[in-house]
Design a protein around this motif. Sequence first.
Motif, PDB file in Angstrom:
ATOM      1  N   ASP A  73       0.822  -1.211   0.000  1.00 33.21           N
ATOM      2  CA  ASP A  73       0.000   0.000   0.000  1.00 33.21           C
ATOM      3  C   ASP A  73       0.855   1.260   0.000  1.00 33.21           C
ATOM      4  O   ASP A  73       0.460   2.287  -0.565  1.00 33.21           O
ATOM      5  CB  ASP A  73      -0.928   0.009   1.225  1.00 33.21           C
ATOM      6  N   PHE A  74       2.029   1.190   0.619  1.00 36.66           N
ATOM      7  CA  PHE A  74       2.959   2.321   0.562  1.00 36.66           C
ATOM      8  C   PHE A  74       3.399   2.567  -0.884  1.00 36.66           C
ATOM      9  O   PHE A  74       3.399   3.711  -1.364  1.00 36.66           O
ATOM     10  CB  PHE A  74       4.178   2.054   1.443  1.00 36.66           C
ATOM     11  N   ALA A  75       3.748   1.492  -1.587  1.00 38.85           N
ATOM     12  CA  ALA A  75       4.209   1.631  -2.968  1.00 38.85           C
ATOM     13  C   ALA A  75       3.091   2.139  -3.882  1.00 38.85           C
ATOM     14  O   ALA A  75       3.351   2.894  -4.825  1.00 38.85           O
ATOM     15  CB  ALA A  75       4.733   0.291  -3.474  1.00 38.85           C
ATOM     16  N   ASP A  76       1.844   1.741  -3.587  1.00 43.09           N
ATOM     17  CA  ASP A  76       0.719   2.057  -4.474  1.00 43.09           C
ATOM     18  C   ASP A  76      -0.126   3.232  -3.994  1.00 43.09           C
ATOM     19  O   ASP A  76      -1.210   3.472  -4.542  1.00 43.09           O
ATOM     20  CB  ASP A  76      -0.189   0.828  -4.611  1.00 43.09           C
ATOM     21  N   ARG A  77       0.343   3.963  -3.005  1.00 42.97           N
ATOM     22  CA  ARG A  77      -0.518   4.972  -2.368  1.00 42.97           C
ATOM     23  C   ARG A  77      -1.002   6.047  -3.337  1.00 42.97           C
ATOM     24  O   ARG A  77      -2.067   6.634  -3.131  1.00 42.97           O
ATOM     25  CB  ARG A  77       0.206   5.604  -1.171  1.00 42.97           C
ATOM     26  N   LYS A  78      -0.238   6.312  -4.400  1.00 45.18           N
ATOM     27  CA  LYS A  78      -0.639   7.364  -5.339  1.00 45.18           C
ATOM     28  C   LYS A  78      -1.501   6.848  -6.488  1.00 45.18           C
ATOM     29  O   LYS A  78      -2.219   7.624  -7.119  1.00 45.18           O
ATOM     30  CB  LYS A  78       0.599   8.070  -5.893  1.00 45.18           C
ATOM     31  N   VAL A  79      -1.405   5.548  -6.765  1.00 44.65           N
ATOM     32  CA  VAL A  79      -2.200   5.003  -7.874  1.00 44.65           C
ATOM     33  C   VAL A  79      -3.471   4.325  -7.389  1.00 44.65           C
ATOM     34  O   VAL A  79      -4.420   4.161  -8.169  1.00 44.65           O
ATOM     35  CB  VAL A  79      -1.370   4.006  -8.718  1.00 44.65           C
ATOM     36  N   ASP A  80      -3.514   3.933  -6.110  1.00 43.89           N
ATOM     37  CA  ASP A  80      -4.695   3.232  -5.603  1.00 43.89           C
ATOM     38  C   ASP A  80      -5.970   4.065  -5.722  1.00 43.89           C
ATOM     39  O   ASP A  80      -7.070   3.518  -5.832  1.00 43.89           O
ATOM     40  CB  ASP A  80      -4.494   2.818  -4.137  1.00 43.89           C
ATOM     41  N   ARG A  81      -5.834   5.389  -5.696  1.00 43.68           N
ATOM     42  CA  ARG A  81      -7.028   6.252  -5.789  1.00 43.68           C
ATOM     43  C   ARG A  81      -7.717   6.134  -7.140  1.00 43.68           C
ATOM     44  O   ARG A  81      -8.887   6.510  -7.287  1.00 43.68           O
ATOM     45  CB  ARG A  81      -6.629   7.701  -5.535  1.00 43.68           C
ATOM     46  N   HIS A  82      -6.990   5.607  -8.147  1.00 39.84           N
ATOM     47  CA  HIS A  82      -7.557   5.478  -9.484  1.00 39.84           C
ATOM     48  C   HIS A  82      -8.146   4.088  -9.743  1.00 39.84           C
ATOM     49  O   HIS A  82      -8.643   3.828 -10.834  1.00 39.84           O
ATOM     50  CB  HIS A  82      -6.484   5.761 -10.538  1.00 39.84           C
ATOM     51  N   VAL A  83      -8.044   3.201  -8.743  1.00 38.92           N
ATOM     52  CA  VAL A  83      -8.533   1.835  -8.888  1.00 38.92           C
ATOM     53  C   VAL A  83      -9.761   1.664  -8.014  1.00 38.92           C
ATOM     54  O   VAL A  83      -9.728   1.959  -6.817  1.00 38.92           O
ATOM     55  CB  VAL A  83      -7.438   0.813  -8.495  1.00 38.92           C
ATOM     56  N   ALA A 101       3.460   4.081   8.050  1.00 39.96           N
ATOM     57  CA  ALA A 101       3.389   2.792   7.360  1.00 39.96           C
ATOM     58  C   ALA A 101       4.773   2.143   7.283  1.00 39.96           C
ATOM     59  O   ALA A 101       4.914   0.937   7.504  1.00 39.96           O
ATOM     60  CB  ALA A 101       2.810   2.982   5.962  1.00 39.96           C
ATOM     61  N   ILE A 102       5.788   2.941   6.974  1.00 38.09           N
ATOM     62  CA  ILE A 102       7.153   2.408   6.923  1.00 38.09           C
ATOM     63  C   ILE A 102       7.587   1.903   8.299  1.00 38.09           C
ATOM     64  O   ILE A 102       8.205   0.839   8.417  1.00 38.09           O
ATOM     65  CB  ILE A 102       8.132   3.484   6.409  1.00 38.09           C
ATOM     66  N   ALA A 103       7.257   2.650   9.347  1.00 39.56           N
ATOM     67  CA  ALA A 103       7.595   2.224  10.705  1.00 39.56           C
ATOM     68  C   ALA A 103       6.906   0.909  11.042  1.00 39.56           C
ATOM     69  O   ALA A 103       7.506   0.010  11.660  1.00 39.56           O
ATOM     70  CB  ALA A 103       7.211   3.309  11.710  1.00 39.56           C
ATOM     71  N   LEU A 104       5.649   0.774  10.624  1.00 38.62           N
ATOM     72  CA  LEU A 104       4.912  -0.464  10.884  1.00 38.62           C
ATOM     73  C   LEU A 104       5.527  -1.626  10.115  1.00 38.62           C
ATOM     74  O   LEU A 104       5.678  -2.731  10.657  1.00 38.62           O
ATOM     75  CB  LEU A 104       3.441  -0.282  10.489  1.00 38.62           C
ATOM     76  N   PHE A 105       5.905  -1.391   8.862  1.00 43.09           N
ATOM     77  CA  PHE A 105       6.552  -2.432   8.057  1.00 43.09           C
ATOM     78  C   PHE A 105       7.835  -2.910   8.727  1.00 43.09           C
ATOM     79  O   PHE A 105       8.074  -4.119   8.861  1.00 43.09           O
ATOM     80  CB  PHE A 105       6.852  -1.883   6.662  1.00 43.09           C
ATOM     81  N   ILE A 106       8.658  -1.973   9.176  1.00 41.42           N
ATOM     82  CA  ILE A 106       9.915  -2.330   9.846  1.00 41.42           C
ATOM     83  C   ILE A 106       9.636  -3.118  11.128  1.00 41.42           C
ATOM     84  O   ILE A 106      10.308  -4.108  11.428  1.00 41.42           O
ATOM     85  CB  ILE A 106      10.744  -1.070  10.151  1.00 41.42           C
ATOM     86  N   GLY A 107       8.613  -2.705  11.863  1.00 37.87           N
ATOM     87  CA  GLY A 107       8.261  -3.410  13.093  1.00 37.87           C
ATOM     88  C   GLY A 107       7.823  -4.842  12.832  1.00 37.87           C
ATOM     89  O   GLY A 107       8.251  -5.775  13.532  1.00 37.87           O
ATOM     90  N   LEU A 108       7.001  -5.038  11.822  1.00 34.48           N
ATOM     91  CA  LEU A 108       6.517  -6.387  11.502  1.00 34.48           C
ATOM     92  C   LEU A 108       7.656  -7.279  11.009  1.00 34.48           C
ATOM     93  O   LEU A 108       7.748  -8.455  11.380  1.00 34.48           O
ATOM     94  CB  LEU A 108       5.417  -6.297  10.444  1.00 34.48           C
TER      95      LEU A 108
END
Length: 297
Positions: A73-83, A101-108
């Motif tokens: 979702d971080f990678a697609d955050r700008k294109v997801d609005r068009h889908v 989101a990046i902090a959460l990814f690193i934590g997981l």
Amino acid sequence: MKPDLMSPQLRSRLMDYARLMRIDRPIGSLLLLWPTWWALWLAADGRFPSLGNLAVFTLGVFFMRAAGCVINDFADRKVDRHVERTRDRPLTTGRIQPRYAIALFIGLITVSFLLVVFFTNTLTLYLSFGGAVLAFIYPFMKRYTHLPQLFLGAAFSWAIPMAWAAEAGELSRLTWLLFTANVLWTVAYDTFYAMVDRDDDLKVGIKSTAILFGEADLAIIGMLQGLVVMVLLLVGMQAELGFFWYLGVATMAGLFGWQQMLARDRSRKGCFEAFLNNNWAGFVVFAGLLLDKLLRG
């Protein structure tokens, strides 16, 4: 009546993070879980896998799948609005900031890594680095190649050598046969998933196997599914498995046929139902393996 100790704002924020990690949609975790369990039971070679490995890899599946969803979702955050299917996701709407989101990814990823460090062996630890790299790079591949599903297949299948190494202490030809079957299966079912978004992806320039395959999509998915069945039959022969394994694989083949029927008109609804049906395909193979082990034990 007990007082509600959670404010509406906090509840809403927690729900956003749950959605970011897809806790409300466990299908991805289940599709990752079944082949991980296949590997644990096959690596145990006639016995049941250790409870420690079963716990570590079951938890690891859910943590790593959540991490994959967050970075996707971080990678697609700008294109997801068009889908159509993704325009209301928390990162796209701004309800969660990218840095969180990046902090959460690193934590997981860190929690998953610690499970491997403290509860498995050195070979599994080395393999875990490959899994982390695949989880990170997959979401970005749809910008550069029409085969992001192949990278997802590798990421979703990397738990197989890791689980095998943890249980058996080594890898074998059987490990990579199972890995190959799961990569093929993942490409097949994620192409169904990509078919749901194909029209939107074409508009925003996102690449996928659904776009690459074009009108041959169902035929190619069918060929991939046939290869999955063939490789799993080879797994059964090499591992000297019994009737219930083959019954499970045959049932998977029947479900593959049903998925082709569901998606025959290529509607969003039909393709998504075909994708979801793969949970049962993974389950019946595991059920066959488990029954085979129980009857032999």
